[in-house]
Design a protein around this motif. Structure first.
Motif, PDB file in Angstrom:
ATOM      1  N   ALA B 120       0.850  -1.192  -0.191  1.00 37.12           N
ATOM      2  CA  ALA B 120       0.098   0.100  -0.458  1.00 37.12           C
ATOM      3  C   ALA B 120       0.936   1.430  -0.125  1.00 37.12           C
ATOM      4  N   THR B 121       2.458   1.290   0.946  1.00 31.08           N
ATOM      5  CA  THR B 121       2.597   3.033   0.177  1.00 31.08           C
ATOM      6  C   THR B 121       3.416   2.657  -0.328  1.00 31.08           C
ATOM      7  N   ILE B 122       3.925   1.709  -1.290  1.00 26.70           N
ATOM      8  CA  ILE B 122       4.391   1.741  -2.595  1.00 26.70           C
ATOM      9  C   ILE B 122       3.106   2.225  -3.490  1.00 26.70           C
ATOM     10  N   LYS B 123       1.857   2.684  -2.865  1.00 29.52           N
ATOM     11  CA  LYS B 123       1.137   2.732  -4.470  1.00 29.52           C
ATOM     12  C   LYS B 123       0.912   3.968  -4.235  1.00 29.52           C
ATOM     13  N   ILE B 124       1.483   4.832  -3.399  1.00 26.43           N
ATOM     14  CA  ILE B 124       0.751   6.543  -2.350  1.00 26.43           C
ATOM     15  C   ILE B 124       1.909   6.525  -3.004  1.00 26.43           C
ATOM     16  N   ASP B 125       1.217   7.994  -4.034  1.00 25.58           N
ATOM     17  CA  ASP B 125       1.856   9.016  -4.695  1.00 25.58           C
ATOM     18  C   ASP B 125       2.702   9.835  -3.946  1.00 25.58           C
ATOM     19  N   CYS B 126       3.868   9.530  -3.956  1.00 22.70           N
ATOM     20  CA  CYS B 126       4.780  10.838  -3.081  1.00 22.70           C
ATOM     21  C   CYS B 126       4.840  11.950  -3.286  1.00 22.70           C
ATOM     22  N   GLN B 127       4.931  12.560  -4.441  1.00 24.24           N
ATOM     23  CA  GLN B 127       5.209  13.501  -5.345  1.00 24.24           C
ATOM     24  C   GLN B 127       3.592  14.680  -4.744  1.00 24.24           C
ATOM     25  N   GLU B 128       2.076  13.745  -4.481  1.00 28.36           N
ATOM     26  CA  GLU B 128       1.309  14.306  -3.971  1.00 28.36           C
ATOM     27  C   GLU B 128       0.910  14.274  -3.063  1.00 28.36           C
ATOM     28  N   LYS B 129       0.982  13.464  -1.906  1.00 27.12           N
ATOM     29  CA  LYS B 129       0.878  12.877  -0.727  1.00 27.12           C
ATOM     30  C   LYS B 129       2.141  12.665   0.367  1.00 27.12           C
ATOM     31  N   PRO B 130       2.785  13.888   0.222  1.00 26.80           N
ATOM     32  CA  PRO B 130       3.964  13.526   1.046  1.00 26.80           C
ATOM     33  C   PRO B 130       3.347  12.842   2.018  1.00 26.80           C
ATOM     34  N   ALA B 131       2.465  13.581   3.236  1.00 25.93           N
ATOM     35  CA  ALA B 131       2.229  13.507   4.575  1.00 25.93           C
ATOM     36  C   ALA B 131       1.570  11.851   4.719  1.00 25.93           C
ATOM     37  N   GLN B 132       0.555  11.353   4.092  1.00 29.28           N
ATOM     38  CA  GLN B 132       0.681  10.413   3.924  1.00 29.28           C
ATOM     39  C   GLN B 132       1.562   9.111   3.726  1.00 29.28           C
ATOM     40  N   PHE B 133       2.272   9.709   2.907  1.00 35.85           N
ATOM     41  CA  PHE B 133       3.779   8.662   2.369  1.00 35.85           C
ATOM     42  C   PHE B 133       4.411   8.597   3.598  1.00 35.85           C
ATOM     43  N   TYR B 134       4.875   9.060   4.214  1.00 38.22           N
ATOM     44  CA  TYR B 134       5.587   9.467   5.987  1.00 38.22           C
ATOM     45  C   TYR B 134       5.342   8.783   6.204  1.00 38.22           C
ATOM     46  N   ASP B 135       3.417   9.140   6.878  1.00 37.65           N
ATOM     47  CA  ASP B 135       2.885   7.833   7.579  1.00 37.65           C
ATOM     48  C   ASP B 135       3.242   6.708   7.442  1.00 37.65           C
ATOM     49  N   ALA B 136       2.788   6.170   5.852  1.00 36.23           N
ATOM     50  CA  ALA B 136       2.773   4.915   5.766  1.00 36.23           C
ATOM     51  C   ALA B 136       4.171   3.684   5.960  1.00 36.23           C
ATOM     52  N   VAL B 137       5.130   4.740   5.710  1.00 37.20           N
ATOM     53  CA  VAL B 137       6.588   4.029   5.792  1.00 37.20           C
ATOM     54  C   VAL B 137       6.807   3.622   7.070  1.00 37.20           C
ATOM     55  N   ARG B 138       5.829   4.581   7.939  1.00 37.29           N
ATOM     56  CA  ARG B 138       6.375   4.183   9.382  1.00 37.29           C
ATOM     57  C   ARG B 138       5.922   3.059   9.786  1.00 37.29           C
ATOM     58  N   GLU B 139       4.237   3.197   9.661  1.00 31.84           N
ATOM     59  CA  GLU B 139       3.381   1.596  10.026  1.00 31.84           C
ATOM     60  C   GLU B 139       4.718   1.403   9.416  1.00 31.84           C
ATOM     61  N   SER B 140       4.804   1.012   8.617  1.00 30.77           N
ATOM     62  CA  SER B 140       5.892  -0.092   7.465  1.00 30.77           C
ATOM     63  C   SER B 140       6.620  -0.730   8.288  1.00 30.77           C
ATOM     64  N   ARG B 141       7.569   0.152   8.962  1.00 28.90           N
ATOM     65  CA  ARG B 141       9.141   0.003   9.703  1.00 28.90           C
ATOM     66  C   ARG B 141       8.489  -0.843  10.851  1.00 28.90           C
ATOM     67  N   GLU B 142       7.331  -0.151  11.897  1.00 31.06           N
ATOM     68  CA  GLU B 142       7.055  -0.498  12.898  1.00 31.06           C
ATOM     69  C   GLU B 142       6.705  -2.760  12.485  1.00 31.06           C
ATOM     70  N   LEU B 143       5.639  -2.879  11.360  1.00 30.14           N
ATOM     71  CA  LEU B 143       5.277  -3.901  11.246  1.00 30.14           C
ATOM     72  C   LEU B 143       6.890  -4.669  11.154  1.00 30.14           C
ATOM     73  N   ARG B 144       7.279  -4.577  10.572  1.00 34.61           N
ATOM     74  CA  ARG B 144       8.666  -4.799   9.839  1.00 34.61           C
ATOM     75  C   ARG B 144       9.763  -5.354  11.008  1.00 34.61           C
ATOM     76  N   SER B 145       9.349  -4.473  11.998  1.00 36.92           N
ATOM     77  CA  SER B 145      10.488  -4.458  13.209  1.00 36.92           C
ATOM     78  C   SER B 145       8.988  -6.137  13.762  1.00 36.92           C
ATOM     79  N   LYS B 146       8.016  -6.161  13.969  1.00 36.14           N
ATOM     80  CA  LYS B 146       7.599  -7.198  14.945  1.00 36.14           C
ATOM     81  C   LYS B 146       7.742  -8.574  13.878  1.00 36.14           C
ATOM     82  N   VAL B 147       7.469  -8.822  12.140  1.00 38.31           N
ATOM     83  CA  VAL B 147       8.741  -9.633  11.710  1.00 38.31           C
ATOM     84  C   VAL B 147       9.907  -9.801  12.162  1.00 38.31           C
TER      85      VAL B 147
END
Lengths: 121, 181
Positions: B120-147
């Protein structure tokens, strides 16, 4: 008062039965396809399916599914057998223990260069 | 009468489906303009890195999953079974195997959730929605640490099984040599 002839609906049905059959078949096929896709996503199969687009670069590096007989679940227990198991277990476990998977800061703000310039030293 | 309520219901439904996601998409942490500009500047490179990570993590998941499965079903379970058939006490080994299998299930679930978030993070257009992209990356990082946490536990159980097996083997050898003397 006109009476509906009981045969008229059946007649209409039998006139269009071919189209009805095609429509029902398509609806059933679409329904089953939808169920398959839901199961594919829900079961986790999608995550390990390297045939998906975007995984071309790593497809060839997947471990081949060669037949591995493993340890026999039946038979006697002797020191020789225990040694055999220990060797088999050690060989497979070493492949796992050698690498700390999913570690590191690959998703850190600094690595992706999306960190806040005000806080970057 | 139904038509009287139909229009407000449609408007409410539209608000729920269209407006609410936009509200949720705003960053939970206020971002400065400089920060958003930096994200936009490095958007393409970040996206490329995420795609590479997505593929390499998928490969790692497949290879690791195969190894864990092999260790559990073709080695640990079979040894436990063979010991039980020979009426030897393998309760410690069985307990470790059960913990390993449970954690393996957690690993699979955690990875599934992480992969979905990363996709889902990769699909975000970070040019149009940088804040949403940043939040999504942060969420991915937390989930990866759980893995990673699941992987760490699996490694511990593998080492524990090895320890318990060696302990069993030394007791077995001692009892055999004690019996023979």
């Amino acid at each position: 008062m006109s009476e509906e002839q009981p045969g008229s609906e059946v007649g209409r049905f039998s006139k269009h039965k071919f189209i009805i059959m095609i429509t029902v078949s398509i609806v059933i096929a679409l329904g089953l396809t939808f169920i398959s896709m839901v199961l594919y996503a829900w079961s986790g199969a999608a995550q390990v399916d390297l045939s998906r687009p975007g995984y071309q670069s790593v497809r060839k590096e997947a471990m081949s599914n060669e037949k591995y007989d493993g340890f026999s679940a039946t038979g006697s227990i002797e020191n020789k057998v225990l040694q055999e198991f220990e060797d088999m277990y050690g060989k497979q476990a070493d492949q796992v223990l050698g690498i700390d998977a999913f570690a590191g800061d690959v998703l850190s703000d600094t690595t992706l260069k999306i960190d806040d310039p005000a806080t970057t030293p | 009468m139904i038509r009287r309520f139909l229009t407000p219901l449609v408007l409410i439904a539209a608000a729920v489906f269209f407006i609410a996601p936009q509200v949720a998409a705003q960053s939970s942490v206020p971002m400065t303009n400089e920060h958003m500009e930096r994200i936009k500047d490095n958007c393409q490179q970040a996206n490329r890195t995420l795609r590479q990570l997505h593929a390499s993590d998928a490969l790692l998941r497949v290879n690791r999953g195969q190894l864990y499965d092999l260790l559990s079903t073709k080695l640990m379970a079979r040894m436990n079974s063979r010991l039980a058939l020979n009426r030897l006490d393998a309760s410690n080994l069985v307990a470790v195997t059960a913990n390993f299998d449970r954690t393996l299930g957690e690993f699979r679930t955690n990875y599934k959730v992480y992969e979905e978030q990363l996709s889902a993070t990769i699909k975000i257009d970070c040019q149009e929605k940088p804040a949403q992209f940043y939040d999504a990356v942060r969420e991915s990082r937390e989930l990866r640490s759980k893995v990673h946490e699941s992987v760490r536990k699996l490694t511990e159980y593998l080492m524990e099984y090895d320890r318990q097996f060696k302990d069993f083997r030394s007791r077995y050898s001692a009892s055999k040599s004690g019996g023979e003397s």
